[in-house]
Design an enzyme around this catalytic site. Structure first.
Site, PDB file in Angstrom:
ATOM      1  N   ARG A   1       0.898  -1.176   0.000  1.00 17.54           N
ATOM      2  CA  ARG A   1       0.000   0.000   0.000  1.00 17.54           C
ATOM      3  C   ARG A   1       0.923   1.210   0.000  1.00 17.54           C
ATOM      4  O   ARG A   1       1.808   1.321   0.840  1.00 17.54           O
ATOM      5  CB  ARG A   1      -0.889  -0.043   1.262  1.00 17.54           C
ATOM      6  CG  ARG A   1      -1.695   1.227   1.521  1.00 17.54           C
ATOM      7  CD  ARG A   1      -2.752   1.398   0.436  1.00 17.54           C
ATOM      8  NE  ARG A   1      -3.800   2.313   0.825  1.00 17.54           N
ATOM      9  CZ  ARG A   1      -3.730   3.641   0.728  1.00 17.54           C
ATOM     10  NH1 ARG A   1      -2.634   4.224   0.284  1.00 17.54           N
ATOM     11  NH2 ARG A   1      -4.749   4.384   1.061  1.00 17.54           N
TER      12      ARG A   1
ATOM     13  N   GLU B   1     -11.049   5.079  -5.362  1.00 16.26           N
ATOM     14  CA  GLU B   1     -11.421   3.668  -5.438  1.00 16.26           C
ATOM     15  C   GLU B   1     -11.794   3.340  -6.889  1.00 16.26           C
ATOM     16  O   GLU B   1     -12.201   4.223  -7.644  1.00 16.26           O
ATOM     17  CB  GLU B   1     -12.601   3.382  -4.509  1.00 16.26           C
ATOM     18  CG  GLU B   1     -12.302   3.629  -3.047  1.00 16.26           C
ATOM     19  CD  GLU B   1     -11.202   2.745  -2.492  1.00 16.26           C
ATOM     20  OE1 GLU B   1     -11.176   1.537  -2.817  1.00 16.26           O
ATOM     21  OE2 GLU B   1     -10.355   3.262  -1.737  1.00 16.26           O
TER      22      GLU B   1
ATOM     23  N   ARG C   1      -0.666  -5.648   4.586  1.00 19.38           N
ATOM     24  CA  ARG C   1       0.112  -5.068   3.479  1.00 19.38           C
ATOM     25  C   ARG C   1       1.269  -4.243   4.032  1.00 19.38           C
ATOM     26  O   ARG C   1       1.129  -3.588   5.065  1.00 19.38           O
ATOM     27  CB  ARG C   1      -0.766  -4.147   2.622  1.00 19.38           C
ATOM     28  CG  ARG C   1      -1.946  -4.808   1.984  1.00 19.38           C
ATOM     29  CD  ARG C   1      -2.808  -3.819   1.243  1.00 19.38           C
ATOM     30  NE  ARG C   1      -3.377  -2.821   2.157  1.00 19.38           N
ATOM     31  CZ  ARG C   1      -4.294  -1.927   1.819  1.00 19.38           C
ATOM     32  NH1 ARG C   1      -4.754  -1.890   0.576  1.00 19.38           N
ATOM     33  NH2 ARG C   1      -4.770  -1.071   2.683  1.00 19.38           N
TER      34      ARG C   1
END
Length: 156
Positions: free
Chosen positions: A45, A53, A87
């Site tokens: 990330r 998004e 992540r």
């Protein structure tokens, strides 16, 4: 004396941050990628940015920009943290250039100030992109991805 202590603190922080290198094998969206480092696949990330998004206006464009920039290329990641999804959260560098900063500067992502308050260059690039109406800032009233996620919460 304060300056010396500050420099020592920064030096210690730099020792604790991890750096990984590898080939980008997938771009999930405008701020998440999968890196192949040796035999490991690592989900990353991007630190300090928040891209729209995929279902949000400009989401696919942001993803495509990142793909064109780094997909199937060797990058370096300075890992800053790990998020609740496991992540790695980090700064991505391609040919020594900060890709996170570029995503903000081109209007492909918001500056995620909530998580990166000390990133002055990110904040400056964010303001310039807004002023010049670059990328997602061409829209009259772009929706912050964080607010979009709050409205469209997924079940965990």
């Amino acid at each position: 004396m304060r300056r010396l202590l500050f420099l020592i603190y920064i030096f210690i922080l730099s020792l604790t941050s991890l750096a990984i290198s590898g080939e980008v094998i997938d771009v999930a969206d405008g701020d998440t990628l999968v890196l192949k480092a040796g035999s490991k696949k690592i989900r990353v990330r991007m630190y300090g940015i928040d891209a729209p998004e995929l279902k949000q206006r400009y989401g696919e464009i942001s993803k495509k920009y990142l793909e064109d920039k780094i997909l199937y290329k060797k990058v370096d990641v300075k890992v800053m943290d790990q998020d609740k999804y496991g992540r790695k959260v980090g700064k991505v560098f391609y040919k020594s250039k900060d890709v996170n900063l570029e995503m903000i500067a081109t209007g492909n992502a918001w500056f995620y100030e909530y998580h990166a308050k000390r990133e002055k260059a990110y904040k400056k690039a964010f303001k310039i992109a807004q002023e010049k109406k670059l990328g997602l800032w061409k829209d009259k009233n772009p929706e912050n991805p964080r607010e979009y996620r709050m409205k469209h919460k997924r079940e965990d």
